[in-house]
Scaffold this motif. Structure first.
Motif, mmCIF file in Angstrom:
data_model
loop_
_atom_site.group_PDB
_atom_site.id
_atom_site.type_symbol
_atom_site.label_atom_id
_atom_site.label_comp_id
_atom_site.label_asym_id
_atom_site.label_seq_id
_atom_site.Cartn_x
_atom_site.Cartn_y
_atom_site.Cartn_z
ATOM 1 N N ASN B 27 -9.410 -11.812 3.510
ATOM 2 C CA ASN B 27 -8.590 -11.171 4.003
ATOM 3 C C ASN B 27 -7.136 -12.150 4.338
ATOM 4 O OD1 ASN B 27 -6.363 -9.319 5.287
ATOM 5 N ND2 ASN B 27 -7.896 -7.986 5.972
ATOM 6 N N ILE B 29 -4.587 -11.482 5.963
ATOM 7 C CA ILE B 29 -3.823 -11.694 7.376
ATOM 8 C C ILE B 29 -5.024 -12.292 8.250
ATOM 9 C CG2 ILE B 29 -3.504 -9.892 9.231
ATOM 10 C CD1 ILE B 29 -2.475 -8.002 7.410
ATOM 11 N N ILE B 30 -6.246 -11.929 7.977
ATOM 12 C CA ILE B 30 -7.288 -12.723 8.811
ATOM 13 C C ILE B 30 -7.130 -14.459 8.845
ATOM 14 C CG2 ILE B 30 -9.579 -12.880 9.650
ATOM 15 C CD1 ILE B 30 -8.766 -10.143 9.799
ATOM 16 N N ILE B 84 6.198 -12.660 3.821
ATOM 17 C CA ILE B 84 5.670 -13.113 2.359
ATOM 18 C C ILE B 84 4.458 -11.921 2.080
ATOM 19 C CG2 ILE B 84 4.606 -14.757 1.309
ATOM 20 C CD1 ILE B 84 6.165 -16.758 2.474
ATOM 21 N N ILE B 86 3.949 -9.108 3.246
ATOM 22 C CA ILE B 86 4.596 -7.754 3.062
ATOM 23 C C ILE B 86 5.174 -7.659 1.588
ATOM 24 C CG2 ILE B 86 6.576 -6.270 3.519
ATOM 25 C CD1 ILE B 86 5.861 -6.380 6.182
ATOM 26 N N PHE B 89 2.105 -7.518 -0.503
ATOM 27 C CA PHE B 89 1.537 -6.222 -0.816
ATOM 28 C C PHE B 89 2.292 -5.340 -1.434
ATOM 29 C CE2 PHE B 89 0.183 -2.225 1.453
ATOM 30 C CZ PHE B 89 -1.052 -2.318 1.213
ATOM 31 N N ARG B 90 3.799 -5.588 -1.384
ATOM 32 C CA ARG B 90 4.699 -4.365 -2.189
ATOM 33 C C ARG B 90 4.218 -4.735 -3.720
ATOM 34 N NH1 ARG B 90 9.959 -5.204 0.800
ATOM 35 N NH2 ARG B 90 9.734 -3.556 2.453
ATOM 36 N N VAL B 95 -4.510 -7.033 0.095
ATOM 37 C CA VAL B 95 -4.204 -8.429 1.016
ATOM 38 C C VAL B 95 -5.495 -9.135 0.637
ATOM 39 C CG1 VAL B 95 -2.760 -7.190 2.785
ATOM 40 C CG2 VAL B 95 -5.163 -6.860 2.839
ATOM 41 N N HIS B 96 -6.275 -8.750 -0.450
ATOM 42 C CA HIS B 96 -7.478 -9.579 -0.742
ATOM 43 C C HIS B 96 -7.253 -10.658 -1.531
ATOM 44 C CE1 HIS B 96 -11.838 -9.969 -1.455
ATOM 45 N NE2 HIS B 96 -11.795 -9.501 -0.558
ATOM 46 N N ASP B 99 -8.094 -10.886 -5.260
ATOM 47 C CA ASP B 99 -7.394 -10.202 -6.402
ATOM 48 C C ASP B 99 -5.972 -10.727 -6.663
ATOM 49 O OD1 ASP B 99 -9.593 -8.313 -6.001
ATOM 50 O OD2 ASP B 99 -8.441 -7.167 -4.474
#
Lengths: 199, 105
Positions: B27, B29-30, B84, B86, B89-90, B95-96, B99
């Protein structure tokens, strides 16, 4: 600082740091990281770095963690689904971390200057005040506080920051300005239908 | 009593935990949180060296200045990095990091 407090705060810091890596829900990760930074701030205070400890709490546990939580909730990220682990990557990562830890311990075991205890290098405040007077440092209030026997940590940090590192401070200010502008530019929603003149 | 090596060991272990998070978690974010943890671990060793190498009976404030600048730069880095994320994600709705492999193909 009594050594038992050092062990308590170090355990809090490392334990909650481990939780950040292990937990699946991003909100729990962010909160565990905040607690880990609180333990770290306590260690800073134990090293007589009061200003840095307070900054650690205000900036990291306050501002940065709120920003992380805000993003996690804004993107509405659910707890991660368990996926099939890529075993060679996991094994490589664990091997890297174990090798790093072993190397760290072997380096520290042979690091003789690091075996001094903290009470063998005491702060000598009257001597510091005398050295400041001899070198002609201007701020008399700092000398008075030093002679009174308490460490004016914030005053000394401020004096160093605004005299010796004044130019660096201004460069950092420019960096923050550029980062602010950059964040706005990056996160602006690109609307392809809008005319170019309005954007 | 506590020695300098104790502080350096704790700092190195925190760095190792952050490194494990960066390498093992998927992830983004993590991963970013663990990067912050590694920066803070470096700060702890700097403050420990500053305290144990006294100058005229005071801690070496040059080390604490470096920590101050690291914290400032890290705060700026968090703001830019999350912007970045965000934008990412858009564009990709994920958030993986597994992918996000457009550069691979």
């Amino acid at each position: 600082m009594p050594s038992v407090l050092f062990y308590i705060f170090a355990a809090v810091m490392l334990g909650f740091g481990l939780l950040v890596v292990v937990l699946r829900n991003p909100v729990s990760n962010a909160l565990a990281l905040a607690v880990s930074f609180l333990g770290l701030a306590a260690l800073f205070v134990s090293l007589n770095a009061f200003f840095i400890g307070i900054i650690q709490i205000l900036v990291y546990a306050g501002a940065v963690m709120v920003l992380f939580l805000f993003i996690v909730m804004l993107l509405d990220i659910k707890a991660e689904q368990r996926r099939k682990l890529n075993m060679p990557a996991v094994a490589g990562g664990v091997l890297l971390v174990v090798a790093f830890s072993i190397q760290l311990i072997s380096v520290l075991a042979n690091f003789e200057p690091g075996k001094r205890r903290i009470n063998e290098v005491p702060l000598d405040l009257p001597a510091a005040a005398a050295a400041r007077v001899a070198s002609g440092a201007p701020a008399a209030s700092i000398n008075a506080t030093l002679n009174a026997g308490s460490l004016p940590d914030v005053n000394l940090v401020g004096e160093t920051l605004f005299t010796k590192y004044n130019f660096h401070l201004q460069v950092i200010g420019v960096l923050l300005l550029v980062a602010t502008v950059g964040v706005i530019v990056i996160s602006r929603r690109e609307d392809k239908n809008a005319p170019a003149a309005e954007s | 009593m506590i020695t300098l090596n104790d502080y350096l060991l704790v700092s190195g272990l925190l760095f190792a935990i952050g490194l494990a998070g960066v390498v093992l978690r998927r992830n983004i974010i993590i991963i970013f949180m663990c990067l912050e943890m590694m920066l803070s671990a470096a700060n702890l060793s700097l403050v420990a060296f500053s305290r144990f190498n006294t100058v005229n009976g005071l801690p070496d404030y040059n080390g604490q200045m470096l920590v101050f600048f690291i914290i400032t730069v890290a705060a700026a880095e968090v703001a830019v990095g999350l912007a970045i994320i965000i934008a990412l994600f858009r564009a990709r709705r994920t958030v993986h990091v597994d992918d996000i492999d457009a550069m691979k193909h």
